[in-house]
Design a protein around this motif. Structure first.
Motif, short mmCIF file in Angstrom:
data_model
loop_
_atom_site.label_atom_id
_atom_site.label_comp_id
_atom_site.label_asym_id
_atom_site.label_seq_id
_atom_site.Cartn_x
_atom_site.Cartn_y
_atom_site.Cartn_z
N ALA A 126 0.83 -1.21 0.00
CA ALA A 126 0.00 0.00 0.00
C ALA A 126 0.86 1.25 0.00
O ALA A 126 0.56 2.23 -0.70
N ARG A 127 1.95 1.23 0.77
CA ARG A 127 2.84 2.39 0.81
C ARG A 127 3.48 2.63 -0.55
O ARG A 127 3.55 3.78 -1.01
N ALA A 128 3.93 1.57 -1.21
CA ALA A 128 4.55 1.72 -2.52
C ALA A 128 3.55 2.28 -3.54
O ALA A 128 3.87 3.19 -4.31
N ALA A 129 2.32 1.73 -3.53
CA ALA A 129 1.30 2.21 -4.47
C ALA A 129 0.92 3.65 -4.17
O ALA A 129 0.69 4.44 -5.10
N ARG A 130 0.87 4.00 -2.90
CA ARG A 130 0.51 5.37 -2.51
C ARG A 130 1.55 6.37 -3.03
O ARG A 130 1.20 7.41 -3.61
N PHE A 131 2.82 6.07 -2.84
CA PHE A 131 3.85 6.99 -3.28
C PHE A 131 3.93 7.06 -4.81
O PHE A 131 4.23 8.13 -5.37
N GLU A 132 3.64 5.98 -5.47
CA GLU A 132 3.59 6.02 -6.94
C GLU A 132 2.48 6.97 -7.39
O GLU A 132 2.67 7.77 -8.32
N ALA A 133 1.32 6.89 -6.73
CA ALA A 133 0.20 7.78 -7.09
C ALA A 133 0.52 9.22 -6.76
O ALA A 133 0.21 10.14 -7.55
N LEU A 134 1.13 9.47 -5.60
CA LEU A 134 1.49 10.83 -5.22
C LEU A 134 2.51 11.42 -6.18
O LEU A 134 2.39 12.58 -6.62
N GLU A 135 3.51 10.62 -6.53
CA GLU A 135 4.56 11.10 -7.42
C GLU A 135 4.01 11.39 -8.81
O GLU A 135 4.33 12.42 -9.41
N ALA A 136 3.16 10.49 -9.32
CA ALA A 136 2.59 10.69 -10.65
C ALA A 136 1.74 11.96 -10.69
O ALA A 136 1.81 12.75 -11.64
#
Length: 372
Positions: A126-136
């Motif tokens: 979840a943390r990895a997916a969250r940061f990917e979404a934030l960065e994008a």
């Protein structure tokens, strides 16, 4: 006798809640913004985004940031990430987005993500997916910064979890206040102060039921371990852990900088279709590191250099045990590998009994590859 003219009614100015003032000061200091004086209208003000789940921490942060948006120095938007981990998560995300827009944040973006566990637990996924979404989202909108609502209590929990895992300096250093575009202005605030901000600003946060589920290790640390330590060692245990994280953070930053410099000297990146040992090629990229140069590094740097290679290949930060297995290959004792590191990344060395030239491109190097 003339009548005394009636005085116009002056609405009493609402007193600023001291905890809200403290939070504004923390945000303003990290962003370099003023909290007092006249409103400043800036031409083309920079955009900052708040990562908001709708929980007390991130909602309070969004409300505090809205104060600066009204002053005109910055534009403030938000990103709400729906991890789809709970039933009704889409509705929670939409309700949160509505609250943020009511606070004056714009734009407010809802991102729905799919979790890729890839050998890691649900929290890490979840943390990895969250940061990917934030960065994008930050890249798409041209945001200057992304603000996250982690608190001092979160920092203390992270340090204890790092101790329990037997992690290194970086893990014990916890979360950085500033890391690239990501800022955590609330690391000096306690969780009860966040709840006070929500009350003062009449916010309605969402309380994630997962934060009370003892199946999660972090929840057990929060509900059982820290209260026990506070009872036995004193009520300042959370502050002491956070202070230790700050001290270790400076040490970790220094070692990370040294390791990055060594890694850039040593790394050799190979295309996937040129397998150095004559074996079958793989669509995954490869990284080679000179064995002699690796052996010559101090252990603290060598471990970090190996971890940098794993992360560059798309893996996750390997454990100390896995890094130790890679170090064992450097000793040229026993098997030449491969050994599994993390996130489907493996490492091996070219053994001396293989029919490859000793001055060939693969001999004398540790090879890392991520499988598909």
């Amino acid at each position: 006798m003339s009548a005394v003219p009636e005085q116009p009614h002056v609405k009493a100015r609402r007193r600023l809640d001291p905890t809200v003032g403290k939070a504004r000061a923390a945000v303003g200091e990290l962003l370099g913004l003023k909290t007092t004086g006249k409103n400043l209208v800036v031409e083309n003000p920079p955009l900052i985004l708040v990562g908001c789940s709708g929980g007390p921490d991130s909602l309070a942060l969004a409300a505090v940031c809205a104060f600066f948006a009204k002053r005109g120095e910055v534009r403030v938007g938000a990103v709400v990430v729906d991890h789809q981990m709970q039933e009704g998560s889409a509705q929670v995300a939409q309700t949160t987005a509505g609250q943020l827009r009511a606070l004056g944040l714009d734009p407010v973006v809802v991102r729905t993500v799919d979790l890729n566990h890839d050998g890691v637990g649900p929290e890490a996924a979840a943390r990895a997916a969250r940061f990917e979404a934030l960065e994008a989202t930050a890249q798409e909108l041209g945001a200057q910064n992304v603000l996250l609502g982690h608190t001092l209590d979160d920092q203390a929990e992270s340090v204890l979890l790092g101790l329990a895992r037997g992690s290194g300096t970086r893990s014990l250093a916890g979360m950085r206040e500033r890391r690239g575009r990501y800022l955590r202005p609330f690391l000096g605030l306690r969780r009860d102060e966040i709840l006070a901000i929500c009350d003062a600003l009449e916010l309605t946060p969402w309380h994630d039921p997962a934060n009370h589920d003892p199946a999660y290790l972090r929840v057990r640390v929060r509900r059982n371990v820290i209260p026990y330590l506070s009872a036995e060692l004193g009520p300042g245990i959370a502050e002491s852990l956070a202070r230790s994280a700050s001290i270790l953070g400076h040490d970790a930053d220094f070692l990370d900088d040294l390791a990055a410099a060594e890694y850039n000297k040593l790394v050799l990146r190979r295309a996937a279709n040129t397998a150095p040992n004559g074996g079958e090629s793989s669509p995954a990229a490869e990284i080679e590191l000179a064995e002699d140069a690796l052996r010559g590094l101090a252990p603290a740097l060598r471990m970090r250099v190996l971890a940098l290679a794993v992360v560059e290949l798309g893996g996750v930060q390997p454990s100390l045990e896995r890094l130790g297995a890679a170090e064992y290959l450097l000793a040229r004792k026993g098997s030449a590998g491969p050994v599994q590191l993390a996130g489907k990344v493996s490492a091996w060395r070219i053994s001396r009994n293989q029919s490859v030239p000793h001055d060939g491109p693969g001999y004398g190097k540790l090879v890392l590859r991520r499988s598909t």
